[in-house]
Design a protein around this motif. Sequence first.
Motif, mmCIF file in Angstrom:
data_model
loop_
_atom_site.group_PDB
_atom_site.id
_atom_site.type_symbol
_atom_site.label_atom_id
_atom_site.label_comp_id
_atom_site.label_asym_id
_atom_site.label_seq_id
_atom_site.Cartn_x
_atom_site.Cartn_y
_atom_site.Cartn_z
ATOM 1 N N ASN A 42 0.826 -1.214 0.000
ATOM 2 C CA ASN A 42 0.000 0.000 0.000
ATOM 3 C C ASN A 42 0.861 1.266 0.000
ATOM 4 O OD1 ASN A 42 0.901 -0.335 2.669
ATOM 5 N ND2 ASN A 42 -0.955 0.558 3.535
ATOM 6 N N LYS A 46 0.099 4.966 -1.661
ATOM 7 C CA LYS A 46 0.028 6.164 -0.847
ATOM 8 C C LYS A 46 1.019 7.222 -1.327
ATOM 9 C CE LYS A 46 -0.874 5.579 3.639
ATOM 10 N NZ LYS A 46 -0.889 5.032 5.027
ATOM 11 N N ASN A 71 7.496 0.846 7.947
ATOM 12 C CA ASN A 71 7.463 0.491 6.529
ATOM 13 C C ASN A 71 7.434 1.738 5.656
ATOM 14 O OD1 ASN A 71 7.301 -2.225 7.207
ATOM 15 N ND2 ASN A 71 5.055 -2.207 7.250
ATOM 16 N N ALA A 178 -5.843 5.246 6.066
ATOM 17 C CA ALA A 178 -5.818 5.868 4.734
ATOM 18 C C ALA A 178 -6.135 4.832 3.658
ATOM 19 C CB ALA A 178 -4.458 6.493 4.456
ATOM 20 N N ASP A 258 3.515 -10.281 7.661
ATOM 21 C CA ASP A 258 4.243 -9.651 8.761
ATOM 22 C C ASP A 258 3.358 -9.659 10.005
ATOM 23 O OD1 ASP A 258 3.483 -6.453 9.434
ATOM 24 O OD2 ASP A 258 2.571 -7.363 7.684
ATOM 25 N N TYR A 261 0.964 -6.049 10.605
ATOM 26 C CA TYR A 261 -0.202 -5.670 9.804
ATOM 27 C C TYR A 261 -0.922 -6.864 9.168
ATOM 28 C CZ TYR A 261 1.497 -0.820 10.030
ATOM 29 O OH TYR A 261 1.916 0.413 10.456
ATOM 30 N N THR A 289 -0.629 -5.937 1.811
ATOM 31 C CA THR A 289 -0.150 -4.560 1.730
ATOM 32 C C THR A 289 1.359 -4.445 1.935
ATOM 33 O OG1 THR A 289 -0.977 -4.468 4.007
ATOM 34 C CG2 THR A 289 -2.304 -3.375 2.315
ATOM 35 N N GLY A 290 2.062 -5.570 1.960
ATOM 36 C CA GLY A 290 3.528 -5.531 2.073
ATOM 37 C C GLY A 290 3.983 -5.645 3.516
ATOM 38 N N GLY A 291 5.051 -4.952 3.849
ATOM 39 C CA GLY A 291 5.507 -4.899 5.236
ATOM 40 C C GLY A 291 6.499 -5.974 5.625
HETATM 41 C C1 LIG Z 1 1.355 1.079 6.625
HETATM 42 C C2 LIG Z 1 0.764 -0.265 6.468
HETATM 43 C C3 LIG Z 1 -0.610 -0.511 6.644
HETATM 44 C C4 LIG Z 1 -1.548 0.534 7.157
HETATM 45 O O1 LIG Z 1 -1.953 1.436 6.192
HETATM 46 P P1 LIG Z 1 -2.837 2.691 6.602
HETATM 47 O O2 LIG Z 1 -3.078 3.364 5.307
HETATM 48 O O3 LIG Z 1 -1.980 3.560 7.497
HETATM 49 O O4 LIG Z 1 -4.038 2.233 7.310
HETATM 50 C C5 LIG Z 1 -1.097 -1.787 6.372
HETATM 51 N N1 LIG Z 1 -0.270 -2.790 5.991
HETATM 52 C C6 LIG Z 1 1.063 -2.601 5.861
HETATM 53 C C7 LIG Z 1 1.907 -3.751 5.492
HETATM 54 C C8 LIG Z 1 1.611 -1.340 6.086
HETATM 55 O O5 LIG Z 1 2.942 -1.171 5.963
#
Ligand SMILES: *Cc1c(COP(=O)(O)O)cnc(C)c1O
Length: 308
Positions: A42, A46, A71, A178, A258, A261, A289-291
């Motif tokens: 994500n 962003k 992250n 977000a 991870d 998250y 979303t990675g991490g």
């Molecule tokens: C930053 C992050 C989120 C959270 O995203 P928000 O837009 O701040 O809610 C979710 N998953 C991972 C892996 C992130 O790095």
Amino acid sequence: MNITSVVDLSKAVLQQVEFPQPVPVRVFMKRLDLIHPYVSGNKWFKQKYNLIKAREDGYETLLTFGGAFSNHIYATAAAGKEFGFRTIGMIRGEEHFRLNPTLQFAAEQGMQIHYVTRSDYRKKHLPEFTEWIYSKFGNVYIIPEGGTNQLAIKGTSEIPSLIETDFDYITTACGTAATVSGVICGLQGNKKVLGFAVLRGASFLLKNAEQNVRAFTGKTFSNWSINLEYHFGGYAKINRDLVLFIRQIEEMNGVVLDPVYTGKMLFGVYDLARNGFFGEGKTIVALHTGGQQGIEGMKMRMKEVGPI
Ligand SMILES: *Cc1c(COP(=O)(O)O)cnc(C)c1O
């Protein structure tokens, strides 16, 4: 370099997930973590329009905020290197003699690291703080903590259009909300969205999301919610069940989650699915979303609670 050309969205495959016990739904992960080696998940969505705006407005330096394992700090450092911006990371907390793996990477990308005491860090939204930044660092493009601003909502609103199958739910982990906000905006009231708070007592996320969505679309939607139950004690807190689950998912699917998250989010999806929350036969797309970069920094703590 063209900012959008370095990520490969075709790599974000949709992968069906197998769980330790059968569930009465189909769950896919949308592998946003695969679009770029460092500016991934994500965080790319962003940053995308922030990077484009910073470039258009002629900025040479990006400045942002985050914790020492963030992250967002990692992705910003990598994006700066990739796109030719200088980067400055304002890191919450005391300086440590040895950099942790996240900050080590950031420094290698050329990020200038500055430590901000916890009490100053809390003041980072105040105009005086911003003035201080401009006086110290000059004309920098400031990206807020977590990369969360209106341009981040615009970027993440493009995520649903990448999903190449019919589905009933999109689920995602929420830190600032977000990403979940952008997903809600992108769906325009269609389907359902379920966020999972990764912090304890995070009902403010519901307000944040509602405000973000109203600011971006001028509308409110009712096809979404944020579950507050799967925080495992708080931000970056973990227990043995979570660590074991992450390990099982990796063994069965080859997907690395991870513990901060995506592990919590998918644990929540699994638990709710087993309890019949989604309804029989539904299709759920869980955003990866990675991490993964943060796992190294969590390993010590993960060893304390269970094998991984
Ligand atoms: C930053 C992050 C989120 C959270 O995203 P928000 O837009 O701040 O809610 C979710 N998953 C991972 C892996 C992130 O790095």
